[in-house]
Design an enzyme around this catalytic site. Structure first.
Site, PDB file in Angstrom:
ATOM      1  N   ILE A 137      52.129-104.654 -25.070  1.00  6.51           N
ATOM      2  CA  ILE A 137      51.448-105.505 -24.092  1.00  6.51           C
ATOM      3  C   ILE A 137      51.880-106.951 -24.246  1.00  6.51           C
ATOM      4  O   ILE A 137      52.163-107.647 -23.275  1.00  6.51           O
ATOM      5  CB  ILE A 137      49.914-105.404 -24.254  1.00  6.51           C
ATOM      6  CG1 ILE A 137      49.440-103.969 -24.039  1.00  6.51           C
ATOM      7  CG2 ILE A 137      49.213-106.349 -23.285  1.00  6.51           C
ATOM      8  CD1 ILE A 137      47.961-103.771 -24.331  1.00  6.51           C
ATOM      9  N   GLY A 194      53.742-112.329 -30.116  1.00  5.96           N
ATOM     10  CA  GLY A 194      53.744-113.757 -30.411  1.00  5.96           C
ATOM     11  C   GLY A 194      53.856-113.979 -31.898  1.00  5.96           C
ATOM     12  O   GLY A 194      54.171-113.058 -32.662  1.00  5.96           O
ATOM     13  N   SER A 195      53.567-115.228 -32.304  1.00  8.33           N
ATOM     14  CA  SER A 195      53.661-115.558 -33.721  1.00  8.33           C
ATOM     15  C   SER A 195      52.646-114.773 -34.551  1.00  8.33           C
ATOM     16  O   SER A 195      52.823-114.560 -35.745  1.00  8.33           O
ATOM     17  CB  SER A 195      53.429-117.063 -33.910  1.00  8.33           C
ATOM     18  OG  SER A 195      52.172-117.439 -33.378  1.00  8.33           O
ATOM     19  N   PHE A 196      51.558-114.315 -33.893  1.00 11.63           N
ATOM     20  CA  PHE A 196      50.503-113.564 -34.588  1.00 11.63           C
ATOM     21  C   PHE A 196      50.923-112.131 -34.886  1.00 11.63           C
ATOM     22  O   PHE A 196      50.332-111.461 -35.728  1.00 11.63           O
ATOM     23  CB  PHE A 196      49.246-113.525 -33.718  1.00 11.63           C
ATOM     24  CG  PHE A 196      49.473-112.882 -32.374  1.00 11.63           C
ATOM     25  CD1 PHE A 196      49.419-111.501 -32.221  1.00 11.63           C
ATOM     26  CD2 PHE A 196      49.754-113.648 -31.267  1.00 11.63           C
ATOM     27  CE1 PHE A 196      49.638-110.898 -31.001  1.00 11.63           C
ATOM     28  CE2 PHE A 196      49.980-113.055 -30.035  1.00 11.63           C
ATOM     29  CZ  PHE A 196      49.919-111.687 -29.897  1.00 11.63           C
ATOM     30  N   GLY A 197      51.931-111.617 -34.165  1.00 14.02           N
ATOM     31  CA  GLY A 197      52.322-110.215 -34.274  1.00 14.02           C
ATOM     32  C   GLY A 197      52.496-109.618 -32.896  1.00 14.02           C
ATOM     33  O   GLY A 197      53.003-110.284 -31.990  1.00 14.02           O
ATOM     34  N   LYS A 227      46.369-104.181 -32.238  1.00 17.09           N
ATOM     35  CA  LYS A 227      47.027-105.419 -32.639  1.00 17.09           C
ATOM     36  C   LYS A 227      47.641-105.226 -34.018  1.00 17.09           C
ATOM     37  O   LYS A 227      46.968-104.757 -34.949  1.00 17.09           O
ATOM     38  CB  LYS A 227      46.004-106.559 -32.652  1.00 17.09           C
ATOM     39  CG  LYS A 227      46.574-107.942 -32.856  1.00 17.09           C
ATOM     40  CD  LYS A 227      45.488-108.989 -32.678  1.00 17.09           C
ATOM     41  CE  LYS A 227      46.040-110.395 -32.806  1.00 17.09           C
ATOM     42  NZ  LYS A 227      44.991-111.425 -32.573  1.00 17.09           N
ATOM     43  N   ASP A 247      41.006-122.466 -31.496  1.00 15.82           N
ATOM     44  CA  ASP A 247      42.277-122.224 -30.789  1.00 15.82           C
ATOM     45  C   ASP A 247      41.976-121.834 -29.344  1.00 15.82           C
ATOM     46  O   ASP A 247      42.512-120.851 -28.824  1.00 15.82           O
ATOM     47  CB  ASP A 247      43.087-121.146 -31.498  1.00 15.82           C
ATOM     48  CG  ASP A 247      44.523-121.066 -30.975  1.00 15.82           C
ATOM     49  OD1 ASP A 247      45.011-122.077 -30.400  1.00 15.82           O
ATOM     50  OD2 ASP A 247      45.153-120.014 -31.123  1.00 15.82           O
TER      51      ASP A 247
END
Length: 276
Positions: A12, A15-18, A35, A124
């Protein structure tokens, strides 16, 4: 196959988060979102995020998690599958009409109020972290992504104001206080929400193409003097920028500013969007 029952279907987002995948529970046929976070990632924020979702429970406007798990290489979080992000929706439509901005703006403030009532800061706040629901909730916003979330109150004692070395959050949406290297508090979550409301109204803000943080801060500071910015948004900014670090926001005041604007324009609540 994840946790012996979730079959990955497609990616989906990333990003930097995974990364986030759409997946199917092979037993119930329910569609979920999973996630992922690489264990090599030094931040490893997914476990903390899972704890926050569990702590929030079944509060309206927050997705529910199924399980948190781990493999040799990744941590993963299985949760409700939601729809399109507010960010992608703004990109598609360029900008929203005032009526839609007001109704969604009220939802956004209510989500932050619910989070703050649980003694948590998001830190954030940006359009990509508000996501529309699915099925009967396609006009309802959910607040997601708590990788930077932090508790602000411990046993009735507010955290102390202090300086930070680097900006926490997205430069396009952080408050002026954060630009000035002051740790974010409730007031700063609210100011970020106001920038989202402005983005929904205008589609793109003047500083979005800027990279110099001082220039971005200067442009944010000048918003109140721009004629095209509606008076209710200016009042919201005046209010939040005058708040003390540990002050509790008057959420009802902010919401009532938008409700009054809605009524002054003789808008009718046709049921397309909910205020809750």
């Amino acid at each position: 196959m994840i946790a012996n029952k979730y079959n990955l279907i497609e990616k989906i987002s990333e990003g930097s988060f995974g990364s986030v995948f759409r997946a199917e529970n092979i037993r119930t046929r329910d569609i979920v979102a999973i996630k992922f976070e690489n264990k090599s990632d030094q931040t490893k924020s997914l476990k903390n995020e899972a704890k926050i979702y569990q702590y929030l429970g079944k509060i309206d406007g927050f997705p529910q998690i199924k399980i948190f798990g781990t493999t040799d290489k990744v941590n993963y979080l299985v949760m409700d599958l939601l729809g399109s992000s507010l960010s992608s929706t703004i990109t598609y439509y360029k900008a929203f009409c005032l009526k839609t901005v007001l109704v969604l703006g009220i939802q956004i403030i209510k989500r932050i109020q619910s989070l703050h009532e649980k003694y948590l800061l998001h830190r954030d706040i940006k359009p990509s972290n508000f996501v529309f629901g699915q099925s009967t909730d396609t006009n309802k916003l959910y607040l997601v992504d708590f990788g930077f979330a932090k508790r602000y109150d411990f046993n009735g004692k507010h955290i102390e104001e202090k300086n930070i070395r680097n900006i926490i959050g997205s430069p396009n949406f952080v408050s002026l206080n954060v630009h000035h290297n002051i740790e974010p508090s409730r007031r700063d979550d609210i100011e970020s929400c106001i920038y989202i409301i402005l983005t929904m109204l205008f589609g793109k803000l003047e500083w979005f193409d800027k990279t110099n943080l001082n220039e971005i801060a200067q442009l944010k500071n000048q918003i109140i003097s721009i004629d095209e910015v509606p008076s209710f948004i200016k009042r919201m900014l005046y209010y939040v920028r005058s708040m003390k670090f540990d002050e509790q926001p008057d959420y009802d005041y902010l919401i009532n500013l938008m409700v009054t604007e809605f009524n002054n324009n003789n808008f009718k609540n046709d049921g397309k969007y909910e205020w809750n």
